[in-house]
Write a protein that holds these residues in place. Structure first.
Motif, PDB file in Angstrom:
ATOM      1  N   GLU A  50      31.922  53.980  55.553  1.00 51.75           N
ATOM      2  CA  GLU A  50      31.958  52.558  55.847  1.00 51.75           C
ATOM      3  C   GLU A  50      32.944  51.818  54.947  1.00 51.75           C
ATOM      4  O   GLU A  50      33.527  50.817  55.332  1.00 51.75           O
ATOM      5  CB  GLU A  50      30.561  51.948  55.713  1.00 51.75           C
ATOM      6  CG  GLU A  50      30.495  50.513  56.172  1.00 51.75           C
ATOM      7  CD  GLU A  50      29.077  49.971  56.195  1.00 51.75           C
ATOM      8  OE1 GLU A  50      28.883  48.922  56.818  1.00 51.75           O
ATOM      9  OE2 GLU A  50      28.178  50.581  55.587  1.00 51.75           O
ATOM     10  N   GLY A  51      33.155  52.346  53.745  1.00 53.54           N
ATOM     11  CA  GLY A  51      34.085  51.708  52.827  1.00 53.54           C
ATOM     12  C   GLY A  51      35.477  51.559  53.400  1.00 53.54           C
ATOM     13  O   GLY A  51      36.201  50.623  53.055  1.00 53.54           O
ATOM     14  N   LEU A  52      35.872  52.455  54.284  1.00 50.93           N
ATOM     15  CA  LEU A  52      37.201  52.352  54.891  1.00 50.93           C
ATOM     16  C   LEU A  52      37.298  51.189  55.868  1.00 50.93           C
ATOM     17  O   LEU A  52      38.388  50.817  56.286  1.00 50.93           O
ATOM     18  CB  LEU A  52      37.578  53.667  55.586  1.00 50.93           C
ATOM     19  CG  LEU A  52      37.717  54.879  54.659  1.00 50.93           C
ATOM     20  CD1 LEU A  52      38.051  56.128  55.459  1.00 50.93           C
ATOM     21  CD2 LEU A  52      38.754  54.634  53.579  1.00 50.93           C
ATOM     22  N   THR A  53      36.152  50.585  56.208  1.00 50.20           N
ATOM     23  CA  THR A  53      36.162  49.399  57.065  1.00 50.20           C
ATOM     24  C   THR A  53      36.091  48.122  56.232  1.00 50.20           C
ATOM     25  O   THR A  53      36.209  47.034  56.765  1.00 50.20           O
ATOM     26  CB  THR A  53      34.984  49.403  58.060  1.00 50.20           C
ATOM     27  OG1 THR A  53      33.765  49.184  57.348  1.00 50.20           O
ATOM     28  CG2 THR A  53      34.916  50.691  58.846  1.00 50.20           C
ATOM     29  N   ILE A  59      41.437  50.751  42.069  1.00 53.36           N
ATOM     30  CA  ILE A  59      42.183  51.915  41.611  1.00 53.36           C
ATOM     31  C   ILE A  59      41.315  52.687  40.615  1.00 53.36           C
ATOM     32  O   ILE A  59      40.776  52.109  39.673  1.00 53.36           O
ATOM     33  CB  ILE A  59      43.507  51.500  40.935  1.00 53.36           C
ATOM     34  CG1 ILE A  59      44.398  50.755  41.921  1.00 53.36           C
ATOM     35  CG2 ILE A  59      44.218  52.707  40.347  1.00 53.36           C
ATOM     36  CD1 ILE A  59      44.891  51.566  43.081  1.00 53.36           C
ATOM     37  N   LEU A  60      41.189  53.977  40.828  1.00 51.42           N
ATOM     38  CA  LEU A  60      40.440  54.841  39.916  1.00 51.42           C
ATOM     39  C   LEU A  60      41.371  55.611  38.984  1.00 51.42           C
ATOM     40  O   LEU A  60      41.008  55.935  37.865  1.00 51.42           O
ATOM     41  CB  LEU A  60      39.582  55.837  40.707  1.00 51.42           C
ATOM     42  CG  LEU A  60      38.533  55.227  41.639  1.00 51.42           C
ATOM     43  CD1 LEU A  60      37.923  56.305  42.522  1.00 51.42           C
ATOM     44  CD2 LEU A  60      37.471  54.498  40.841  1.00 51.42           C
ATOM     45  N   ILE A  69      47.351  59.523  42.751  1.00 53.29           N
ATOM     46  CA  ILE A  69      46.742  58.194  42.870  1.00 53.29           C
ATOM     47  C   ILE A  69      45.363  58.392  43.480  1.00 53.29           C
ATOM     48  O   ILE A  69      45.217  59.120  44.471  1.00 53.29           O
ATOM     49  CB  ILE A  69      47.565  57.251  43.760  1.00 53.29           C
ATOM     50  CG1 ILE A  69      48.940  56.999  43.145  1.00 53.29           C
ATOM     51  CG2 ILE A  69      46.828  55.932  43.980  1.00 53.29           C
ATOM     52  CD1 ILE A  69      49.869  56.188  44.025  1.00 53.29           C
ATOM     53  N   ALA A  70      44.365  57.745  42.878  1.00 57.78           N
ATOM     54  CA  ALA A  70      43.013  57.782  43.430  1.00 57.78           C
ATOM     55  C   ALA A  70      42.481  56.353  43.465  1.00 57.78           C
ATOM     56  O   ALA A  70      42.706  55.577  42.537  1.00 57.78           O
ATOM     57  CB  ALA A  70      42.099  58.661  42.579  1.00 57.78           C
ATOM     58  N   TYR A  71      41.805  56.028  44.556  1.00 61.41           N
ATOM     59  CA  TYR A  71      41.209  54.699  44.663  1.00 61.41           C
ATOM     60  C   TYR A  71      39.939  54.784  45.494  1.00 61.41           C
ATOM     61  O   TYR A  71      39.717  55.750  46.216  1.00 61.41           O
ATOM     62  CB  TYR A  71      42.196  53.682  45.254  1.00 61.41           C
ATOM     63  CG  TYR A  71      42.687  53.994  46.648  1.00 61.41           C
ATOM     64  CD1 TYR A  71      42.035  53.479  47.762  1.00 61.41           C
ATOM     65  CD2 TYR A  71      43.807  54.791  46.856  1.00 61.41           C
ATOM     66  CE1 TYR A  71      42.494  53.748  49.039  1.00 61.41           C
ATOM     67  CE2 TYR A  71      44.261  55.066  48.130  1.00 61.41           C
ATOM     68  CZ  TYR A  71      43.601  54.539  49.225  1.00 61.41           C
ATOM     69  OH  TYR A  71      44.058  54.818  50.487  1.00 61.41           O
ATOM     70  N   GLN A  72      39.121  53.756  45.334  1.00 65.02           N
ATOM     71  CA  GLN A  72      37.918  53.683  46.145  1.00 65.02           C
ATOM     72  C   GLN A  72      38.003  52.469  47.054  1.00 65.02           C
ATOM     73  O   GLN A  72      38.623  51.466  46.711  1.00 65.02           O
ATOM     74  CB  GLN A  72      36.652  53.617  45.300  1.00 65.02           C
ATOM     75  CG  GLN A  72      36.410  52.280  44.632  1.00 65.02           C
ATOM     76  CD  GLN A  72      34.965  52.098  44.189  1.00 65.02           C
ATOM     77  OE1 GLN A  72      34.040  52.523  44.868  1.00 65.02           O
ATOM     78  NE2 GLN A  72      34.781  51.468  43.056  1.00 65.02           N
ATOM     79  N   ARG A  73      37.395  52.609  48.214  1.00 63.89           N
ATOM     80  CA  ARG A  73      37.255  51.497  49.152  1.00 63.89           C
ATOM     81  C   ARG A  73      35.766  51.329  49.416  1.00 63.89           C
ATOM     82  O   ARG A  73      35.016  52.293  49.452  1.00 63.89           O
ATOM     83  CB  ARG A  73      37.949  51.811  50.483  1.00 63.89           C
ATOM     84  CG  ARG A  73      39.438  52.008  50.445  1.00 63.89           C
ATOM     85  CD  ARG A  73      40.233  50.741  50.693  1.00 63.89           C
ATOM     86  NE  ARG A  73      39.755  49.901  51.755  1.00 63.89           N
ATOM     87  CZ  ARG A  73      40.140  49.974  53.027  1.00 63.89           C
ATOM     88  NH1 ARG A  73      41.001  50.881  53.410  1.00 63.89           N
ATOM     89  NH2 ARG A  73      39.650  49.134  53.921  1.00 63.89           N
ATOM     90  N   VAL A  84      36.203  57.485  48.452  1.00 57.43           N
ATOM     91  CA  VAL A  84      37.264  57.758  47.486  1.00 57.43           C
ATOM     92  C   VAL A  84      38.403  58.478  48.199  1.00 57.43           C
ATOM     93  O   VAL A  84      38.185  59.456  48.913  1.00 57.43           O
ATOM     94  CB  VAL A  84      36.735  58.611  46.305  1.00 57.43           C
ATOM     95  CG1 VAL A  84      37.865  59.049  45.398  1.00 57.43           C
ATOM     96  CG2 VAL A  84      35.687  57.823  45.521  1.00 57.43           C
ATOM     97  N   VAL A  85      39.610  57.968  47.986  1.00 54.25           N
ATOM     98  CA  VAL A  85      40.826  58.561  48.554  1.00 54.25           C
ATOM     99  C   VAL A  85      41.679  59.049  47.389  1.00 54.25           C
ATOM    100  O   VAL A  85      41.937  58.294  46.450  1.00 54.25           O
ATOM    101  CB  VAL A  85      41.609  57.524  49.381  1.00 54.25           C
ATOM    102  CG1 VAL A  85      42.904  58.134  49.927  1.00 54.25           C
ATOM    103  CG2 VAL A  85      40.749  56.951  50.502  1.00 54.25           C
TER     104      VAL A  85
END
Length: 165
Positions: A50-53, A59-60, A69-73, A84-85
């Motif tokens: 759901e975070g992608l919506t 930024i992590l 690069i790592a980040y969370q949505r 986490v992407v």
């Protein structure tokens, strides 16, 4: 965001008078499935990303040396929402690479762009589920080790608690 023909590796300049060459679908079916899987996650079809919506991003990790690069949505936060992407822009695989995570617990790989099902030339480097543990790491309260292929992306999230369904 996809541009017309991108999912078929269209080899011509975009023109709204030149239709997509659908004959390329057979040859590039894996790329089409890669895009389909990303859209599936982006639309939260399995109620796990759901975070992608959502509108929130944090930024992590930015590692200029290793080109990671790592980040969370997230939308509202919590299991099944925090997503986490992790992106590897280097030509080397990273194994047991430590990244901050939004919370502790099991984080499951929902997408691995290096999967051989998307293209036979992909390495099929194994990025596995990981367990984030509580502890201070680069300003965050949880961290885990991940493995990610060269020039690839992985997307992770946690299963929702049964009580929240």
């Amino acid at each position: 965001m996809l541009f017309q023909g991108q999912e078929l590796l269209e080899d011509k300049w975009f023109s709204d008078t030149d239709p997509i060459d659908w004959k390329r679908l057979k040859k590039f079916n894996g790329y089409m499935n890669l895009h389909k899987d990303l859209i599936h996650l982006r639309l939260n079809k399995d109620n796990l990303t759901e975070g992608l919506t959502g509108q929130h991003t944090q930024i992590l990790k930015i590692d200029e040396e290793k080109k990671i690069i790592a980040y969370q949505r997230w939308k509202n936060g919590g299991k099944g929402d925090n997503t986490v992407v992790i992106l590897n822009f280097a030509n080397t695989n990273q194994e047991n690479y430590t990244i901050a995570f939004p919370s502790s617990g099991i984080w499951k790989v929902r997408f691995n762009s290096d999967w051989e099902g998307y293209d036979a030339e992909f390495e099929n480097f194994t990025s596995v589920d990981t367990e984030a543990v509580d502890g201070e790491f680069e300003g965050f309260h949880a961290y885990a080790n991940i493995s990610i292929a060269a020039y690839s992306a992985i997307i992770l999230s946690q299963d929702r608690d049964v009580a929240t369904l």
